[in-house]
Design a protein around this motif. Structure first.
Motif, PDB file in Angstrom:
ATOM      1  N   GLU A  49     -12.862  -2.251  -2.112  1.00  8.90           N
ATOM      2  CA  GLU A  49     -12.022  -2.745  -1.022  1.00  8.90           C
ATOM      3  C   GLU A  49     -12.590  -4.094  -0.590  1.00  8.90           C
ATOM      4  OE1 GLU A  49      -9.365  -1.170   0.590  1.00  8.90           O
ATOM      5  OE2 GLU A  49      -9.417   0.449  -0.896  1.00  8.90           O
ATOM      6  N   MET A  50     -11.713  -5.089  -0.416  1.00 11.34           N
ATOM      7  CA  MET A  50     -12.171  -6.417  -0.011  1.00 11.34           C
ATOM      8  C   MET A  50     -11.178  -6.989   0.991  1.00 11.34           C
ATOM      9  SD  MET A  50     -13.400  -9.472  -2.530  1.00 11.34           S
ATOM     10  CE  MET A  50     -12.100 -10.668  -2.547  1.00 11.34           C
ATOM     11  N   ASP A  51     -11.621  -7.246   2.200  1.00 12.54           N
ATOM     12  CA  ASP A  51     -10.755  -7.795   3.256  1.00 12.54           C
ATOM     13  C   ASP A  51      -9.486  -6.970   3.442  1.00 12.54           C
ATOM     14  OD1 ASP A  51     -12.611  -9.876   3.503  1.00 12.54           O
ATOM     15  OD2 ASP A  51     -11.559 -11.105   2.024  1.00 12.54           O
ATOM     16  N   GLY A  52      -9.611  -5.633   3.362  1.00 10.25           N
ATOM     17  CA  GLY A  52      -8.480  -4.751   3.573  1.00 10.25           C
ATOM     18  C   GLY A  52      -7.548  -4.603   2.386  1.00 10.25           C
ATOM     19  N   VAL A  53      -7.947  -5.184   1.257  1.00  8.90           N
ATOM     20  CA  VAL A  53      -7.137  -5.121   0.047  1.00  8.90           C
ATOM     21  C   VAL A  53      -7.846  -4.234  -0.969  1.00  8.90           C
ATOM     22  CG1 VAL A  53      -6.263  -6.509  -1.886  1.00  8.90           C
ATOM     23  CG2 VAL A  53      -6.084  -7.378   0.442  1.00  8.90           C
ATOM     24  N   SER A  54      -7.071  -3.406  -1.685  1.00  7.50           N
ATOM     25  CA  SER A  54      -7.627  -2.506  -2.699  1.00  7.50           C
ATOM     26  C   SER A  54      -7.600  -3.192  -4.059  1.00  7.50           C
ATOM     27  CB  SER A  54      -6.790  -1.220  -2.738  1.00  7.50           C
ATOM     28  OG  SER A  54      -7.161  -0.433  -3.831  1.00  7.50           O
ATOM     29  N   LYS A  61      -0.359  -3.967   3.778  1.00 13.37           N
ATOM     30  CA  LYS A  61      -0.065  -4.918   4.853  1.00 13.37           C
ATOM     31  C   LYS A  61      -0.249  -6.342   4.348  1.00 13.37           C
ATOM     32  CE  LYS A  61      -1.705  -1.807   8.505  1.00 13.37           C
ATOM     33  NZ  LYS A  61      -2.727  -1.613   9.544  1.00 13.37           N
ATOM     34  N   LYS A  62       0.306  -7.296   5.102  1.00 13.80           N
ATOM     35  CA  LYS A  62       0.102  -8.706   4.770  1.00 13.80           C
ATOM     36  C   LYS A  62      -1.378  -9.036   4.928  1.00 13.80           C
ATOM     37  CE  LYS A  62       4.216 -11.539   5.441  1.00 13.80           C
ATOM     38  NZ  LYS A  62       4.738 -12.731   6.109  1.00 13.80           N
ATOM     39  N   ARG A  63      -1.944  -9.672   3.928  1.00 19.95           N
ATOM     40  CA  ARG A  63      -3.364 -10.032   3.977  1.00 19.95           C
ATOM     41  C   ARG A  63      -3.587 -11.354   3.241  1.00 19.95           C
ATOM     42  NH1 ARG A  63      -6.153  -6.244   7.224  1.00 19.95           N
ATOM     43  NH2 ARG A  63      -5.523  -4.143   6.654  1.00 19.95           N
ATOM     44  N   LYS A  64      -4.631 -12.057   3.639  1.00 23.33           N
ATOM     45  CA  LYS A  64      -5.091 -13.206   2.875  1.00 23.33           C
ATOM     46  C   LYS A  64      -5.968 -12.695   1.736  1.00 23.33           C
ATOM     47  CE  LYS A  64      -3.794 -16.945   5.326  1.00 23.33           C
ATOM     48  NZ  LYS A  64      -2.796 -17.883   4.777  1.00 23.33           N
ATOM     49  N   LEU A 105       4.059  -7.217  -9.642  1.00 27.16           N
ATOM     50  CA  LEU A 105       4.768  -6.004 -10.055  1.00 27.16           C
ATOM     51  C   LEU A 105       5.780  -5.585  -8.991  1.00 27.16           C
ATOM     52  CD1 LEU A 105       4.994  -3.573 -12.073  1.00 27.16           C
ATOM     53  CD2 LEU A 105       3.416  -2.375 -10.528  1.00 27.16           C
ATOM     54  N   GLU A 106       5.344  -5.540  -7.740  1.00 24.08           N
ATOM     55  CA  GLU A 106       6.241  -5.142  -6.637  1.00 24.08           C
ATOM     56  C   GLU A 106       5.799  -5.865  -5.372  1.00 24.08           C
ATOM     57  OE1 GLU A 106       5.778  -0.916  -6.276  1.00 24.08           O
ATOM     58  OE2 GLU A 106       3.614  -1.039  -5.973  1.00 24.08           O
ATOM     59  N   GLY A 107       6.759  -6.085  -4.471  1.00 28.14           N
ATOM     60  CA  GLY A 107       6.455  -6.796  -3.235  1.00 28.14           C
ATOM     61  C   GLY A 107       6.592  -8.294  -3.442  1.00 28.14           C
ATOM     62  N   ASN A 108       5.755  -9.064  -2.756  1.00 27.80           N
ATOM     63  CA  ASN A 108       5.801 -10.521  -2.922  1.00 27.80           C
ATOM     64  C   ASN A 108       4.494 -11.151  -2.467  1.00 27.80           C
ATOM     65  OD1 ASN A 108       6.123 -10.496  -0.026  1.00 27.80           O
ATOM     66  ND2 ASN A 108       8.318 -10.171  -0.372  1.00 27.80           N
ATOM     67  N   ILE A 109       4.305 -12.398  -2.870  1.00 26.19           N
ATOM     68  CA  ILE A 109       3.154 -13.151  -2.386  1.00 26.19           C
ATOM     69  C   ILE A 109       3.634 -14.501  -1.869  1.00 26.19           C
ATOM     70  CG2 ILE A 109       1.608 -12.027  -4.064  1.00 26.19           C
ATOM     71  CD1 ILE A 109       1.407 -14.930  -5.331  1.00 26.19           C
ATOM     72  N   GLU A 156      -6.131 -18.504  -4.117  1.00 27.04           N
ATOM     73  CA  GLU A 156      -5.977 -17.802  -2.842  1.00 27.04           C
ATOM     74  C   GLU A 156      -4.503 -17.791  -2.463  1.00 27.04           C
ATOM     75  OE1 GLU A 156      -7.060 -20.369   0.891  1.00 27.04           O
ATOM     76  OE2 GLU A 156      -8.795 -20.334  -0.438  1.00 27.04           O
ATOM     77  N   PHE A 157      -4.085 -16.697  -1.855  1.00 27.82           N
ATOM     78  CA  PHE A 157      -2.675 -16.515  -1.514  1.00 27.82           C
ATOM     79  C   PHE A 157      -2.590 -15.452  -0.430  1.00 27.82           C
ATOM     80  CE2 PHE A 157      -3.848 -13.828  -5.079  1.00 27.82           C
ATOM     81  CZ  PHE A 157      -3.378 -12.580  -4.722  1.00 27.82           C
ATOM     82  N   GLU A 158      -1.398 -15.304   0.147  1.00 32.64           N
ATOM     83  CA  GLU A 158      -1.160 -14.222   1.092  1.00 32.64           C
ATOM     84  C   GLU A 158      -0.352 -13.153   0.364  1.00 32.64           C
ATOM     85  OE1 GLU A 158      -0.127 -13.992   5.738  1.00 32.64           O
ATOM     86  OE2 GLU A 158       1.524 -14.762   4.535  1.00 32.64           O
ATOM     87  N   ILE A 159      -0.861 -11.933   0.378  1.00 27.81           N
ATOM     88  CA  ILE A 159      -0.158 -10.825  -0.270  1.00 27.81           C
ATOM     89  C   ILE A 159       0.746 -10.168   0.767  1.00 27.81           C
ATOM     90  CG2 ILE A 159      -1.991  -9.100   0.174  1.00 27.81           C
ATOM     91  CD1 ILE A 159      -1.441  -8.019  -2.675  1.00 27.81           C
ATOM     92  N   GLY A 160       1.989  -9.845   0.370  1.00 25.79           N
ATOM     93  CA  GLY A 160       2.952  -9.259   1.300  1.00 25.79           C
ATOM     94  C   GLY A 160       2.723  -7.770   1.506  1.00 25.79           C
ATOM     95  N   GLU A 161       3.551  -7.175   2.359  1.00 24.38           N
ATOM     96  CA  GLU A 161       3.467  -5.727   2.603  1.00 24.38           C
ATOM     97  C   GLU A 161       3.849  -4.952   1.334  1.00 24.38           C
ATOM     98  OE1 GLU A 161       5.965  -4.670   5.836  1.00 24.38           O
ATOM     99  OE2 GLU A 161       4.868  -5.858   7.315  1.00 24.38           O
ATOM    100  N   ASN A 162       3.148  -3.832   1.121  1.00 24.46           N
ATOM    101  CA  ASN A 162       3.469  -2.928  -0.001  1.00 24.46           C
ATOM    102  C   ASN A 162       3.624  -3.701  -1.319  1.00 24.46           C
ATOM    103  OD1 ASN A 162       3.552  -0.730   1.831  1.00 24.46           O
ATOM    104  ND2 ASN A 162       5.609  -1.381   2.428  1.00 24.46           N
ATOM    105  N   THR A 163       2.608  -4.481  -1.612  1.00 21.00           N
ATOM    106  CA  THR A 163       2.651  -5.365  -2.783  1.00 21.00           C
ATOM    107  C   THR A 163       1.543  -4.997  -3.764  1.00 21.00           C
ATOM    108  OG1 THR A 163       3.693  -7.194  -1.594  1.00 21.00           O
ATOM    109  CG2 THR A 163       2.375  -7.783  -3.520  1.00 21.00           C
ATOM    110  N   THR A 164       1.883  -5.060  -5.056  1.00 22.05           N
ATOM    111  CA  THR A 164       0.908  -4.863  -6.123  1.00 22.05           C
ATOM    112  C   THR A 164       1.007  -6.031  -7.089  1.00 22.05           C
ATOM    113  OG1 THR A 164       1.197  -2.461  -5.985  1.00 22.05           O
ATOM    114  CG2 THR A 164       0.110  -3.312  -7.956  1.00 22.05           C
ATOM    115  N   VAL A 165      -0.124  -6.683  -7.332  1.00 26.01           N
ATOM    116  CA  VAL A 165      -0.156  -7.771  -8.314  1.00 26.01           C
ATOM    117  C   VAL A 165      -1.298  -7.511  -9.302  1.00 26.01           C
ATOM    118  CG1 VAL A 165       0.768  -9.443  -6.662  1.00 26.01           C
ATOM    119  CG2 VAL A 165      -1.700  -9.304  -6.985  1.00 26.01           C
TER     120      VAL A 165
END
Length: 289
Positions: free
Chosen positions: A148-153, A183-186, A202-206, A228-237
């Motif tokens: 886990e890094m900055d709330g991102v899996s 959730k939206k995260r940097k 794959l799903e969601g947006n950035i 670096e980018f902002e990942i959207g809600e319920n997003t998998t990249v």
């Protein structure tokens, strides 16, 4: 200046009895690091009379990486392997001088409704390993490193990055990671990546540099150090890349090589059915014109 060098849309391709979304190779960008080919397979619903059936076909000069989100594939190869690929596991087959495999719906699912969804990837081998002995390595889902890094899996599916090393036995400096967020995260990964870098949504947006990017496209970075980018809600990249090779790679059908004569020999050998056989299989995919 934008850090995005190329945006590659998913294009429909037919692989026999199955349609896939082809991502690499792309005319303006043949490879990203050692990654030579990426197909997005599905999601597809199959009824009781529909099954995945890709008969025995050959490969040289590459490793295949199959990673499923849903469903199951029975992999059989000329090494004698028979492995059921399930979601989250990594099936890593290194063709080297030549291997043959088939991919089919497992027997226990053939008469039922099912879904299939995943990625099929080719990673080119370094020149000095192009003719290595073929191998197969299957890594179970629970053995894939996770952090886990900055709330991102993040999962490190293949390669070594972010201080984690996947047990998948890769043959060059590369990474293939899953980044997931509810959730939206940097997301700032530039300090950890190297070589060339691509990102598949794959799903969601950035969101990057004032733009929103949706699923079914690969974004190729000018400089992986600026990733670096902002990942959207319920997003998998999926972020993939690594050190590019000094030599060009030629790709023809299922063959990858630094020298076209190696590909020509593989073509002739397949035509003459000189490749090793998959035990129990009599069908094969003919060489395309």
């Amino acid at each position: 200046m934008s850090n995005l060098n190329t945006i590659i849309p998913e294009r429909t391709a037919n692989i026999g009895n199955f349609m896939v979304g082809r991502l690499l190779p792309f005319r303006e960008k043949r490879m990203v690091g050692p990654f030579a080919f990426i197909d997005h397979m599905g999601p597809v619903e199959m009824d009781e009379n529909e099954n995945l059936d890709v008969p025995p076909h050959p490969h040289i000069g590459l490793s295949t990486l199959t990673y499923l989100f849903e469903g199951s594939i029975m992999h059989r190869d000329s090494l004698g392997s028979a492995v059921e690929i399930t979601p989250g596991a990594v099936n890593w087959m290194t063709a080297g001088k030549g291997v043959v495999h088939s991919e089919r719906t497992p027997e226990n699912l053939r008469k039922s409704k099912k879904r299939l969804h995943g990625l099929q990837i080719w990673v080119a081998l370094p020149k000095h390993l192009e003719a290595m002995e073929p191998t197969l390595h299957h890594t179970n889902k629970q053995d894939i490193p996770h952090l886990e890094m900055d709330g991102v899996s993040i999962k490190v599916i293949a390669g070594e990055v972010l201080g984690k090393k996947s047990p998948v036995p890769v043959h060059s400096k590369l990474y293939f990671i899953e980044v997931k967020s509810g959730k939206k995260r940097k997301v700032r990964l530039g300090d950890y990546l190297f070589g060339e870098s691509g990102l598949y949504i794959l799903e969601g947006n950035i969101f990057s540099e004032g733009n929103c990017y949706d699923p079914k496209q690969i974004l190729v970075a000018n400089d992986s150090k600026l990733c670096e980018f902002e990942i959207g809600e319920n997003t998998t990249v999926y972020i993939f890349g690594g050190e590019p090779f000094p030599e060009e790679r030629h790709i023809h059908w299922n063959f990858v090589a630094t020298d076209k004569s190696i590909i020509e020999k593989a073509r002739e050998d397949w035509k003459a059915q000189l490749f090793p056989k998959v035990s129990g299989e009599t069908e094969f995919v003919p060489l395309p014109d």
